[in-house]
Scaffold this active site. Sequence first.
Site, mmCIF file in Angstrom:
data_model
loop_
_atom_site.group_PDB
_atom_site.id
_atom_site.type_symbol
_atom_site.label_atom_id
_atom_site.label_comp_id
_atom_site.label_asym_id
_atom_site.label_seq_id
_atom_site.Cartn_x
_atom_site.Cartn_y
_atom_site.Cartn_z
ATOM 1 N N SER A 146 29.993 41.514 35.837
ATOM 2 C CA SER A 146 30.808 41.231 37.019
ATOM 3 C C SER A 146 30.668 39.767 37.382
ATOM 4 O O SER A 146 29.714 39.090 36.973
ATOM 5 C CB SER A 146 30.334 42.105 38.187
ATOM 6 O OG SER A 146 30.915 41.704 39.419
ATOM 7 N N TYR A 159 25.049 46.168 44.410
ATOM 8 C CA TYR A 159 25.974 45.999 43.286
ATOM 9 C C TYR A 159 25.669 44.704 42.534
ATOM 10 O O TYR A 159 25.603 44.684 41.298
ATOM 11 C CB TYR A 159 27.409 45.995 43.808
ATOM 12 C CG TYR A 159 28.463 45.862 42.735
ATOM 13 C CD1 TYR A 159 28.873 46.966 41.993
ATOM 14 C CD2 TYR A 159 29.057 44.631 42.473
ATOM 15 C CE1 TYR A 159 29.843 46.843 41.005
ATOM 16 C CE2 TYR A 159 30.027 44.499 41.491
ATOM 17 C CZ TYR A 159 30.416 45.611 40.766
ATOM 18 O OH TYR A 159 31.385 45.474 39.790
#
Length: 258
Positions: A146, A159
Amino acid sequence: MTTQLLSLEGKTAVVTGGTSGIGRALSLGLADSGADVIATARRQQEVDQTADAVEARGRKTLRLVSDVCNRESLETLLTAVLERFGKVDILINCAGKIKRTPTISLPEEEWADILNTNLTGTLRACQIFGKHMLERGYGRIINIASLNSFVALSEVAAYAASKAGVASLTRSLAVEWSKRGITVNAIAPGVFRTDLNAALLDSSPRGHELLMRTPMGRFGKTEELVGAAVYLASDSSSFVTGQTLVVDGGFLASGVNQ
């Protein structure tokens, strides 16, 4: 020659979290490039729908649910794929979750749940399918990292930590397994519109800031990740391992855009 190097004809791919959003796009992209694709996730209906789309492309598949938080379900998946196809050449780890919570009040249970899915779930799949690949002496593993592997976005600390871990795990496995025929790489998507985030991206200050930070001036389309996945899954990338390929419209290169 180039076309042959990028072909996935005769390859068998397993995609965890492969039935929605980015995972579905990658599953169908691999099928378009010639692979038989087993797109798996927790919901049978979505597994069936993606399997229909794979078969419509003339490729073979299986309709199997799995949960990356459940090691036994992944072992059952591997056994079933080997019984049908005899091998797994490609593993893409797309299963993931995110929740926005101020870090000061982030419950440990939420932290543990997100890391269990995004990071430990990736490890589980890499261990289970990697063991088979090590025995064969061939494999292509692609993890989904990510932008959060590199930079922080407000109030998604769990996250971000999990995705930073995915990038690090990718490097570690590449170092351990590269001499045995397995490449391990990651793709770090920028901001891509999916059914889950469309409202956020289109009508919130956060979405506006994400768009402003993307030099191309638009959000990505999930199919724009397929090329990176096919490259890393193919023999074109035979000397590429331990890398995180960023596909972000210039986001990480961005300083001041105007």
